[in-house]
Design a protein around this motif. Sequence first.
Motif, mmCIF file in Angstrom:
data_model
loop_
_atom_site.group_PDB
_atom_site.id
_atom_site.type_symbol
_atom_site.label_atom_id
_atom_site.label_comp_id
_atom_site.label_asym_id
_atom_site.label_seq_id
_atom_site.Cartn_x
_atom_site.Cartn_y
_atom_site.Cartn_z
ATOM 1 N N TRP A 36 0.855 -1.178 0.000
ATOM 2 C CA TRP A 36 0.000 0.000 0.000
ATOM 3 C C TRP A 36 0.899 1.239 0.000
ATOM 4 O O TRP A 36 1.890 1.287 0.749
ATOM 5 C CB TRP A 36 -0.906 0.034 1.217
ATOM 6 C CG TRP A 36 -2.031 -0.951 1.172
ATOM 7 C CD1 TRP A 36 -2.040 -2.214 1.708
ATOM 8 C CD2 TRP A 36 -3.323 -0.765 0.579
ATOM 9 N NE1 TRP A 36 -3.253 -2.823 1.471
ATOM 10 C CE2 TRP A 36 -4.065 -1.945 0.786
ATOM 11 C CE3 TRP A 36 -3.937 0.290 -0.099
ATOM 12 C CZ2 TRP A 36 -5.365 -2.108 0.333
ATOM 13 C CZ3 TRP A 36 -5.229 0.127 -0.558
ATOM 14 C CH2 TRP A 36 -5.935 -1.060 -0.338
ATOM 15 N N ARG A 38 0.463 5.754 -0.345
ATOM 16 C CA ARG A 38 -0.504 6.842 -0.247
ATOM 17 C C ARG A 38 0.092 8.113 -0.814
ATOM 18 O O ARG A 38 1.311 8.293 -0.809
ATOM 19 C CB ARG A 38 -0.966 7.045 1.193
ATOM 20 C CG ARG A 38 0.101 7.528 2.163
ATOM 21 C CD ARG A 38 -0.470 7.528 3.578
ATOM 22 N NE ARG A 38 0.509 8.015 4.554
ATOM 23 C CZ ARG A 38 0.305 8.014 5.867
ATOM 24 N NH1 ARG A 38 -0.844 7.551 6.366
ATOM 25 N NH2 ARG A 38 1.230 8.477 6.685
ATOM 26 N N HIS A 45 4.134 9.776 -3.909
ATOM 27 C CA HIS A 45 3.602 8.543 -3.322
ATOM 28 C C HIS A 45 4.514 8.105 -2.176
ATOM 29 O O HIS A 45 5.723 7.944 -2.373
ATOM 30 C CB HIS A 45 3.561 7.432 -4.369
ATOM 31 C CG HIS A 45 2.530 7.618 -5.425
ATOM 32 N ND1 HIS A 45 2.753 8.375 -6.558
ATOM 33 C CD2 HIS A 45 1.253 7.147 -5.528
ATOM 34 C CE1 HIS A 45 1.674 8.352 -7.314
ATOM 35 N NE2 HIS A 45 0.749 7.622 -6.723
ATOM 36 N N ASP A 90 -2.999 11.306 8.037
ATOM 37 C CA ASP A 90 -3.208 10.098 7.229
ATOM 38 C C ASP A 90 -4.076 10.375 6.005
ATOM 39 O O ASP A 90 -4.263 9.484 5.170
ATOM 40 C CB ASP A 90 -3.872 9.003 8.061
ATOM 41 C CG ASP A 90 -2.980 8.488 9.176
ATOM 42 O OD1 ASP A 90 -3.514 8.239 10.285
ATOM 43 O OD2 ASP A 90 -1.760 8.335 8.954
ATOM 44 N N ALA A 92 -5.154 11.046 2.527
ATOM 45 C CA ALA A 92 -4.453 10.818 1.265
ATOM 46 C C ALA A 92 -5.293 9.908 0.383
ATOM 47 O O ALA A 92 -6.277 9.317 0.845
ATOM 48 C CB ALA A 92 -3.088 10.170 1.507
ATOM 49 N N TYR A 94 -5.115 6.383 -1.204
ATOM 50 C CA TYR A 94 -4.380 5.155 -0.911
ATOM 51 C C TYR A 94 -4.438 4.229 -2.123
ATOM 52 O O TYR A 94 -5.514 3.980 -2.681
ATOM 53 C CB TYR A 94 -4.981 4.472 0.308
ATOM 54 C CG TYR A 94 -4.567 5.141 1.606
ATOM 55 C CD1 TYR A 94 -5.084 6.388 1.952
ATOM 56 C CD2 TYR A 94 -3.652 4.543 2.468
ATOM 57 C CE1 TYR A 94 -4.680 7.025 3.113
ATOM 58 C CE2 TYR A 94 -3.258 5.164 3.638
ATOM 59 C CZ TYR A 94 -3.776 6.407 3.952
ATOM 60 O OH TYR A 94 -3.388 7.032 5.117
ATOM 61 N N GLY A 115 -6.763 3.929 -6.780
ATOM 62 C CA GLY A 115 -6.738 4.560 -5.476
ATOM 63 C C GLY A 115 -8.104 4.751 -4.866
ATOM 64 O O GLY A 115 -9.132 4.731 -5.535
#
Length: 122
Positions: A36, A38, A45, A90, A92, A94, A115
């Motif tokens: 993963w 983000r 990224h 957090d 974003a 993903y 995403g």
Amino acid sequence: QVQLVESGGGLVQAGGSLRLSCAASGRTFSNYDMAWFRQAPGKEHDFVAAITWSGGSTTYADSVKGRFTISRDNDKNTVYLQMNSLVPEDTAVYYCAAGPYGTRWFGNMSYWGKGTLVTVSS
């Protein structure tokens, strides 16, 4: 080719939890290490977590260690990201991606999805 489709994103308050899913189709999913990443607005990224093809090893970015858990179900061709104790940082988009375990550079991944957006409000 491997097709990857992420789901499970949304709006959550700080301290809350979300579980992201990534469904794979195409080539044999169990052949691939998965990760993963983000991307926050205006940023590159960033690596979040990775898991080996067997699920036997996992690794995490320091910023999410202890809060996020990556897992996979090869019978369902799906990789998951359980996110707990979420904070606004957090927020974003993903992405799940297929590529070599141990690389933390998005450019090294072979396949990735479109995403799913996670927004954490304060």
